[in-house]
Structure formats: structure tokens, C-alpha cells
Design a protein around this motif. Sequence first.
Motif, PDB file in Angstrom:
ATOM      1  N   SER A  84      62.419 -41.421 -74.994  1.00  0.00           N
ATOM      2  CA  SER A  84      60.983 -41.374 -74.762  1.00  0.00           C
ATOM      3  C   SER A  84      60.565 -42.423 -73.719  1.00  0.00           C
ATOM      4  O   SER A  84      61.013 -43.561 -73.772  1.00  0.00           O
ATOM      5  CB  SER A  84      60.304 -41.634 -76.098  1.00  0.00           C
ATOM      6  N   GLY A  85      59.751 -41.994 -72.769  1.00  0.00           N
ATOM      7  CA  GLY A  85      59.223 -42.927 -71.781  1.00  0.00           C
ATOM      8  C   GLY A  85      60.144 -43.228 -70.613  1.00  0.00           C
ATOM      9  O   GLY A  85      59.873 -44.137 -69.827  1.00  0.00           O
ATOM     10  N   THR A  86      61.210 -42.457 -70.455  1.00  0.00           N
ATOM     11  CA  THR A  86      62.138 -42.752 -69.360  1.00  0.00           C
ATOM     12  C   THR A  86      61.728 -42.108 -68.034  1.00  0.00           C
ATOM     13  O   THR A  86      62.303 -42.396 -66.994  1.00  0.00           O
ATOM     14  CB  THR A  86      63.577 -42.277 -69.687  1.00  0.00           C
ATOM     15  N   GLY A  87      60.744 -41.203 -68.078  1.00  0.00           N
ATOM     16  CA  GLY A  87      60.272 -40.607 -66.824  1.00  0.00           C
ATOM     17  C   GLY A  87      60.650 -39.143 -66.670  1.00  0.00           C
ATOM     18  O   GLY A  87      60.729 -38.631 -65.552  1.00  0.00           O
ATOM     19  N   LYS A  88      60.831 -38.446 -67.779  1.00  0.00           N
ATOM     20  CA  LYS A  88      61.241 -37.040 -67.701  1.00  0.00           C
ATOM     21  C   LYS A  88      60.156 -36.172 -67.056  1.00  0.00           C
ATOM     22  O   LYS A  88      60.431 -35.351 -66.187  1.00  0.00           O
ATOM     23  CB  LYS A  88      61.572 -36.504 -69.102  1.00  0.00           C
ATOM     24  N   GLU A  89      58.919 -36.399 -67.486  1.00  0.00           N
ATOM     25  CA  GLU A  89      57.844 -35.571 -66.947  1.00  0.00           C
ATOM     26  C   GLU A  89      57.608 -35.871 -65.465  1.00  0.00           C
ATOM     27  O   GLU A  89      57.409 -34.974 -64.654  1.00  0.00           O
ATOM     28  CB  GLU A  89      56.547 -35.802 -67.740  1.00  0.00           C
ATOM     29  N   LEU A  90      57.659 -37.147 -65.144  1.00  0.00           N
ATOM     30  CA  LEU A  90      57.499 -37.552 -63.749  1.00  0.00           C
ATOM     31  C   LEU A  90      58.533 -36.842 -62.871  1.00  0.00           C
ATOM     32  O   LEU A  90      58.219 -36.290 -61.813  1.00  0.00           O
ATOM     33  CB  LEU A  90      57.676 -39.068 -63.651  1.00  0.00           C
TER      34      LEU A  90
ATOM     35  N   ARG B 261      57.448 -46.361 -70.003  1.00  0.00           N
ATOM     36  CA  ARG B 261      56.069 -46.286 -70.484  1.00  0.00           C
ATOM     37  C   ARG B 261      55.649 -47.609 -71.113  1.00  0.00           C
ATOM     38  O   ARG B 261      54.559 -48.109 -70.853  1.00  0.00           O
ATOM     39  CB  ARG B 261      55.887 -45.144 -71.476  1.00  0.00           C
TER      40      ARG B 261
ATOM     41  N   VAL C 286      60.379 -45.219 -58.706  1.00  0.00           N
ATOM     42  CA  VAL C 286      61.104 -46.448 -58.427  1.00  0.00           C
ATOM     43  C   VAL C 286      62.535 -46.280 -58.913  1.00  0.00           C
ATOM     44  O   VAL C 286      62.762 -45.915 -60.068  1.00  0.00           O
ATOM     45  CB  VAL C 286      60.442 -47.635 -59.151  1.00  0.00           C
TER      46      VAL C 286
ATOM     47  N   LEU D  93      59.901 -51.927 -60.933  1.00  0.00           N
ATOM     48  CA  LEU D  93      58.914 -51.079 -61.607  1.00  0.00           C
ATOM     49  C   LEU D  93      57.654 -51.888 -61.917  1.00  0.00           C
ATOM     50  O   LEU D  93      56.538 -51.452 -61.632  1.00  0.00           O
ATOM     51  CB  LEU D  93      59.476 -50.523 -62.920  1.00  0.00           C
TER      52      LEU D  93
HETATM   53  N1  LIG Z   1      61.213 -44.380 -62.170  1.00  0.00           N
HETATM   54  C1  LIG Z   1      59.877 -44.449 -62.318  1.00  0.00           C
HETATM   55  N2  LIG Z   1      59.102 -44.914 -61.321  1.00  0.00           N
HETATM   56  C2  LIG Z   1      57.778 -45.026 -61.482  1.00  0.00           C
HETATM   57  N3  LIG Z   1      57.119 -44.702 -62.602  1.00  0.00           N
HETATM   58  C3  LIG Z   1      57.833 -44.242 -63.633  1.00  0.00           C
HETATM   59  C4  LIG Z   1      59.243 -44.083 -63.546  1.00  0.00           C
HETATM   60  N4  LIG Z   1      59.689 -43.588 -64.717  1.00  0.00           N
HETATM   61  C5  LIG Z   1      58.612 -43.422 -65.506  1.00  0.00           C
HETATM   62  N5  LIG Z   1      57.480 -43.816 -64.871  1.00  0.00           N
HETATM   63  C6  LIG Z   1      56.127 -43.835 -65.447  1.00  0.00           C
HETATM   64  O1  LIG Z   1      56.266 -44.151 -66.819  1.00  0.00           O
HETATM   65  C7  LIG Z   1      55.412 -43.368 -67.630  1.00  0.00           C
HETATM   66  C8  LIG Z   1      56.210 -42.523 -68.612  1.00  0.00           C
HETATM   67  O2  LIG Z   1      56.910 -41.506 -67.909  1.00  0.00           O
HETATM   68  P1  LIG Z   1      57.001 -39.990 -68.415  1.00  0.00           P
HETATM   69  O3  LIG Z   1      55.752 -39.575 -69.092  1.00  0.00           O
HETATM   70  O4  LIG Z   1      57.475 -39.177 -67.282  1.00  0.00           O
HETATM   71  O5  LIG Z   1      58.149 -40.170 -69.502  1.00  0.00           O
HETATM   72  P2  LIG Z   1      58.780 -39.112 -70.509  1.00  0.00           P
HETATM   73  O6  LIG Z   1      60.245 -39.284 -70.415  1.00  0.00           O
HETATM   74  O7  LIG Z   1      58.222 -37.765 -70.267  1.00  0.00           O
HETATM   75  O8  LIG Z   1      58.305 -39.687 -71.905  1.00  0.00           O
HETATM   76  P3  LIG Z   1      58.115 -38.923 -73.325  1.00  0.00           P
HETATM   77  O9  LIG Z   1      59.475 -38.497 -73.776  1.00  0.00           O
HETATM   78  O10 LIG Z   1      57.541 -40.009 -74.180  1.00  0.00           O
HETATM   79  O11 LIG Z   1      57.197 -37.797 -73.096  1.00  0.00           O
HETATM   80  C9  LIG Z   1      54.579 -42.573 -66.668  1.00  0.00           C
HETATM   81  O12 LIG Z   1      53.405 -43.290 -66.405  1.00  0.00           O
HETATM   82  C10 LIG Z   1      55.450 -42.486 -65.438  1.00  0.00           C
HETATM   83  O13 LIG Z   1      54.677 -42.290 -64.286  1.00  0.00           O
END
Ligand SMILES: Nc1ncnc2c1ncn2[C@@H]1O[C@H](COP(=O)(O)OP(=O)(O)OP(=O)(O)O)[C@@H](O)[C@H]1O
Length: 456
Positions: free
Chosen positions: A175-181, A363, A145, A326
Motif C-alpha cells: 500500500s502506498g508504493t505508487g501503483k495508481e500513479l 503515501r 521520482v 521524494l
Molecule cells: N515514485 C513516486 N514519485 C512521486 N510520487 C509518488 C511516487 N510513488 C508514489 N507517489 C505518491 O504517493 C502517493 C501514493 O501513491 P499511490 O496512490 O499511487 O499508491 P498505491 O500503491 O496505489 O497505494 P494503495 O495501495 O494504498 O492504493 C500518491 O500521492 C502518489 O502521487
Amino acid sequence: MSTFSIMVVDDEILTLNNLKKALEKEGYEILLADSGERALELLEKFRPHLILLDLVLPGISGLEVLKKIKETDREIIVIMMSAYEILEKAVEAMKLGAYDYLLKPFKLSELKTTVQRALETLSLRLRVLEELEKEKQRYYFGKIVAQSKKMKQVVDIAARVAQSDRTTVLLQGESGTGKELLARAIHYHSPRAEKPIVAINCAAIPETLLESELFGYEAGAFTDARKRKTGLLEKADEGTVFFDEIGDMSLALQAKILRVIEDGTFFRLGGSQPIKINVRIIAATNRDLTKETEKGNFRSDLFYRLNVVPIHIPPLRERKEDIIPLALSFMDELNREIKRNFKGIEPAAAQAMMNYSWPGNVRELRNTIERVMSLYQAEEIQLQFLPQEIRQEIELPENKILEQIARGRELPTLYHLEKCYIKKVLELTGHNKSQAAKILGIHPSSLFRKMKSWKD
Ligand SMILES: Nc1ncnc2c1ncn2[C@@H]1O[C@H](COP(=O)(O)OP(=O)(O)OP(=O)(O)O)[C@@H](O)[C@H]1O
Ligand SMILES: [Mg+2]
């Protein structure tokens, strides 16, 4: 899985009928063709899972038919049937992509096991493809999104860098901003999509273990190493390595990783043979690597190697337009998953969500929606369903607050009352903070602190 279909191609009618009978008994759907031409004709209309193909056919030869089949659809499994005298032809057929061959005359039991084995391989392959497809769907860019301009830019850069297959990407964000996604979306959009993406969480694996996990080891490398172990880097060959939380990697390991990036080689622990791999590297961290480099916690040479295409994912509070889209997208997903029928978010709840600072970013938002939807059954997410720290973000006009106090219902929290009062005083002083602090009877620095706490 639905029933498997098999096409039998043979010019002898008797053989065709015998095979048909035997295979139908096993529950397969059977198609018959008495020549290569007929087989190819049928292939235009039907796609059997498997073809039993006679090598010696009157018109176009079995080998030719095999070639054509493989050109049409590589996934169809072909088993050749051949007489002993022309065994070398069968060998040639294997080279052209036939799965197996049966030597004529064969027993029906032999036929059954060969066919069964081939179809097992096929269903395994279909399952793997299905899983891959699901995985792709989950991480497709379309799932991300991005309503805000900032996030649109992020997705745009990521989509472009995905295409260049070797470019290293550094994802930075809280943390939780969607890096892994994003990392997975890049992989599944790259020419390496069919190969694995191996994620390594550098913060979660203990330092000593990390090295053997990454590089693998030779038998006898240390006391417990009885058998050779393939490391994660080797498993990612031709695919993508995702170094998550790279900022937490020790300096010693950083040096080794640098070498892998520089010349694509490494040694297994206890090994003397360099191993060459071809991987794309995506790294992610929630630390500020520039600062960590200045402090000497992160090697600057590695930083420059990783920082080829830096992508900064802004925290949710800096792209508030994404909050409601979101939330709605998680709502859709969860409606399906946990069988709910939520249709929207009531305005007051939406406002509170917009005002809240979301320290845990997307997250935290997802978890909040999930908690609400599993605890309540309703059509809308209501203000009262939200946790206290979000609820208190709702901006009530002062008179509404006073009215609430007078009626003794839904009393505001002290935090909220204070915030309201301070805002009023600020308004009255034309946002002159030192004057406001005087009226409030607090030190200007306390006022600053309080105002800051509303934001994050
Ligand atoms: N832009 C987005 N659209 C849809 N879902 C999202 C988006 N960004 C993050 N998410 C969802 O939010 C959750 C956290 O994302 P993710 O694990 O990628 O974050 P991260 O940056 O790797 O966090 P951390 O640093 O804590 O490991 C996941 O369930 C992911 O699918
Ligand atoms: Mg992560």
C-alpha cells in the motif's frame, strides 16, 4: 478566457463592413479578408478562433479554402455563408468539417446566436483539452521520482509497456508504493492517452453493486432499473480500465472479468446483446496473487491472463535512495500549494527519515511532509518537527545519549536507549546473538524480535 477572434471572408466590401461592425459590438476581435487567397495568407500569421466563410468567392472557391483551413488547423471553427440556391454546396462543406452554415441573407441576430453557440462549443473543448493536459502533467513519468536502481527499472519497464497498446499490466506492491500513479502514467503515455482511463476500486464497491457498475444494465433488468445504464467498462472503450485492488474481487466476478479479457465482450445485466469493447487492462493489488491463487482465493486462469507484464513496485524501505528525493519533491510541490518557503531538510531529520521503515510507503512520506509543512514555518525540516516514531530512528552515539541523560535535556526514549544498548552489546560480542542475549538477560528469540522491530 481572452477575447475570441473571428475572421470574416467575403468578396463584398459592404458585407465585410457590416459584419465587422456587428461582431465588434459583441466584443470579438475581427479580421477581414476579401478573397480566399487573402484569407489563407492571413492564416499564416494569425490564428482566429472562428472563420465566417463565404461559399462563393471570385478566386479559389469557398470549399477549397475550407479544405486548406482544416489542413492547417483542425481546431478552427468554420461557419459557411451561402445563398439558398447552392444549399447542396453547404451540405458538402459540413462534410468537410464546417461547423455550421448561415443562409444568406441572414439577420444579424441569427449571426450572433450561431457565432455564440459555436464559440461556446469551442471554449468547452478548450477547457476539456486544458484539463486533459493538466491530468497528463500530473501523471507524467517525469513526475515519478526514481533515484534508486530498483525504481528506475520499474519506470523503465512501465515506459516501454506503455507503448504497446493492448498489453495487460499487473502492478504489485504494498500500500502506498505508487501503483495508481504508475498505472495512470502508463495510460497517459500510451496511444490511448486521449481516451479515458476508468479506475475501478474492486475493494471499495460492494460486490452486488460492482457487477452493475462494471457491466451496466438494461431497463427493467431489476426492480429499480428504470433506465438503461452504461457500465464502466463501456465508458472505457478505446481507453484503459484500471482494476485497483483486484485481489479483493470475488471469485464469481473474477470469472466474468476473465471472459471480458478473453474475448473483449460482455453483456449488460438483463441484456442479450453482447457488447464488444477494446480496452487495455491494468490491474493492481497489494496482495501476493501467487499465494492467493495457491490458497484458492484467486482464479489461476485470470492470474495468468493478467500477469502478462508483471511489475513489482518495491516498498520504500528497500529503496532508501528514493526517500530524500521524494521528500524534496513533495516539499517543492507543497511550497507552492500551501505557500511555504522550505528549502531543505536538516541532516539529523534526513538521517531519521532514512532509518525509518515507512510501513505506509510513499503515501506515508508524503503525508508526513505535508503535516510538518502545514504545522511549521521554517526553512528546513527539523528533527523535532517529525513524529515520534520517526524521530526515534536517529542514531545517536552512546556517549551522546549518556551526555543527554546527564544534562537532563532531550531525554532519549526507552526504545531508543534499549536499541542503543543492545547494539553496543552486539558489537562487543562480535555480533554473536546467543552470547549477546545471555548478557542482556533475555531469550535469543526476544532479541531477534527486537532487532526485527528496528527494521520494520
Ligand atoms: N515514485 C513516486 N514519485 C512521486 N510520487 C509518488 C511516487 N510513488 C508514489 N507517489 C505518491 O504517493 C502517493 C501514493 O501513491 P499511490 O496512490 O499511487 O499508491 P498505491 O500503491 O496505489 O497505494 P494503495 O495501495 O494504498 O492504493 C500518491 O500521492 C502518489 O502521487
Ligand atoms: Mg491505490
